[in-house]
Enzyme design. Structure first.
Site, PDB file in Angstrom:
ATOM      1  N   LYS A 110     106.457  25.729  -4.888  1.00 34.58           N
ATOM      2  CA  LYS A 110     105.900  24.726  -3.970  1.00 34.58           C
ATOM      3  C   LYS A 110     106.617  24.848  -2.648  1.00 34.58           C
ATOM      4  O   LYS A 110     107.778  25.271  -2.591  1.00 34.58           O
ATOM      5  CB  LYS A 110     106.079  23.314  -4.533  1.00 34.58           C
ATOM      6  CG  LYS A 110     105.303  22.218  -3.818  1.00 34.58           C
ATOM      7  CD  LYS A 110     103.809  22.242  -4.092  1.00 34.58           C
ATOM      8  CE  LYS A 110     103.453  21.448  -5.286  1.00 34.58           C
ATOM      9  NZ  LYS A 110     102.089  21.194  -5.574  1.00 34.58           N
ATOM     10  N   ASP A 150      97.826  21.820  -0.548  1.00 39.58           N
ATOM     11  CA  ASP A 150      98.449  20.659  -1.176  1.00 39.58           C
ATOM     12  C   ASP A 150      98.227  19.496  -0.183  1.00 39.58           C
ATOM     13  O   ASP A 150      97.330  19.582   0.665  1.00 39.58           O
ATOM     14  CB  ASP A 150      99.941  20.940  -1.446  1.00 39.58           C
ATOM     15  CG  ASP A 150     100.527  20.017  -2.511  1.00 39.58           C
ATOM     16  OD1 ASP A 150     100.361  20.288  -3.698  1.00 39.58           O
ATOM     17  OD2 ASP A 150     101.135  18.992  -2.149  1.00 39.58           O
TER      18      ASP A 150
END
Ligand code: GLU
Length: 427
Positions: A110, A150
């Protein structure tokens, strides 16, 4: 903060507490616990970006690769004011479990840039994205680490990211990033994928519990890319949506909210605020504080916005039968315990919202094969994959008599632990 634990954060503590519970159930040895828990690689970058007014501002970005054991790493990058190394580390760990549960050949990653995207112009966002992509080149690649959308990022940012990487290597590399616009090698159904996956899991869950979606009263917190798809799909299937919220406000509608009308309102006005009043007195809707939607009476409460929304503070007041975590990390471990004590079951994020990365995987496969599948094929494959993950979680929970979150983690962690054991230790 202890030296050497730079990635620690509240969210990382949450992810670690969940992992510890699962590791206890599996009886993992200490060395393997540490190996599976801590992020394998973390990159922090500080880079200058020219603002529209000519000033040069420094931005901070991150990319955390949680495990390299399962193949290349995979996960989105976000633009939000709270982005930190600790937040990315927790989210990267959850990506590992999500991919393992879905049996995708990836470890978790991430990243993100700390910024407030709402206050940046399109040009500034493009310059941030291109520079962030350039800064990540040493650690990413179509077989190394594949970013995706995201919070605060979407198809537009993925197109810039793809172009920047491709310019740097001298030819187009669509498989460097997923969530691209379809014309650039993006896949059908990636945009609604996370929301669709949530709906498929709920459908499967309702079948197992011998009830139907049409009988459910639903509250959705968040009306962005994920929340809007969930609310619209559930509304179309015939569920009664009794609460909605976004960053601009909340709505309560005990007799049901017309989600299609709400979507049209948001498209025109940029947020839900004002929608309830505009529907008039006959609509039966009222505006409420956006945090109050979580406490509305319903069957399914679906947090689809930020992390750490259900806490010790509000968990005792939730008035639902089941929480379905469309967001990443919306429930703290303390809140989890309170909900369990009250008999409220939680469908965990690593299962519920895994549809996004699943269709990202389909996109990556199609890009590599230079062959694309149609929307029906994607939906069928996604439904099958989500249903099979649900079946594994359901069985693990039944076998060991544990909650669904711990059950999901045992399935995922066992898979990664087994791969780590077989690959053994180099040198
Ligand atoms: N950002 C999404 C998630 O949290 C999707 C990641 C991806 O598609 O790689 O699961």
């Amino acid at each position: 903060m202890a030296t050497g634990h730079e990635w620690r954060s509240e969210l990382y503590q949450d992810a670690s507490a969940q992992f510890a519970r699962c590791a206890d159930v599996l009886g993992l040895p200490d060395d393997l616990r540490t190996r599976l828990l801590e992020p394998r690689r973390a990159l922090t970058v500080n880079f200058p970006v020219r603002r529209d007014d000519g000033r040069v501002e420094n931005f901070t970005g991150y990319r955390v690769q949680h495990t390299l054991t399962m193949g290349p790493t995979k996960g989105g990058f976000r633009y939000a004011p709270g982005v930190s190394l600790g937040e990315c580390s927790a989210l990267a760990m959850w990506m590992t479990w999500k991919c393992a549960l879905l049996e995708l050949p990836y470890g978790g990653a991430k990243g993100g840039v700390r910024c407030q995207p709402r206050e940046l112009s399109v040009g500034e966002l493009e310059r941030i994205t291109r520079r962030y992509a350039a800064e990540l080149i040493p650690v990413i690649g179509p077989d190394r680490d594949i970013p995706a959308p995201d919070m605060g990022t979407g198809e537009r940012e993925m197109a810039w990211f793809y172009d920047t990487y491709s310019q740097s290597v001298g030819h187009s590399v669509p498989e460097i990033v997923t969530g691209k616009p379809p014309v650039l090698g993006g896949t059908a159904e990636r945009r609604p994928a996370t929301g669709l996956g949530v709906v498929y899991v709920i459908e499967g869950m309702m079948e197992r519990l011998d009830t139907t979606l049409r009988d459910q009263r639903v509250v959705v917190q968040g009306f962005g890319n994920v929340g809007e798809v969930i609310a619209s799909e559930l509304f179309a299937i015939g569920a009664t949506v009794v609460g909605l919220s976004d960053a601009t406000g909340g709505i309560a509608g005990p007799d049901g909210i017309d989600v299609e009308a709400a979507g049209a309102w948001v498209a025109e006005h940029g947020g839900l605020a004002g929608f309830a009043d505009a529907q008039g007195a006959g609509g039966g809707l009222r505006e409420i504080d956006r945090s109050a939607v979580l406490e509305l009476g319903c069957d399914l409460l679906i947090p689809a916005a930020l992390e750490r929304q259900i806490t010790v503070e509000n968990a005792p007041r939730l008035d639902c039968r089941m929480v379905v975590e469309a967001a990443n990390g919306p429930t703290t471990p303390e809140a989890d315990r309170i909900l369990a004590g009250r008999g409220i079951q939680v469908v965990p994020d690593v299962l519920a919202n895994a549809g996004g990365v699943c269709v990202s995987y389909f996109e990556w496969v199609q890009d590599q094969q230079k062959y694309s599948w149609d929307a029906i094929e994607i939906q069928e494959r996604l439904r099958r994959q989500m249903r099979s993950a649900l079946a594994k979680v359901w069985d693990a929970a039944g076998e060991r008599d544990i909650d669904w979150r711990t059950a999901a983690l045992t399935v995922a962690v066992r898979r990664v632990a087994e791969a780590a054991r077989l690959r053994a230790i180099y040198p």
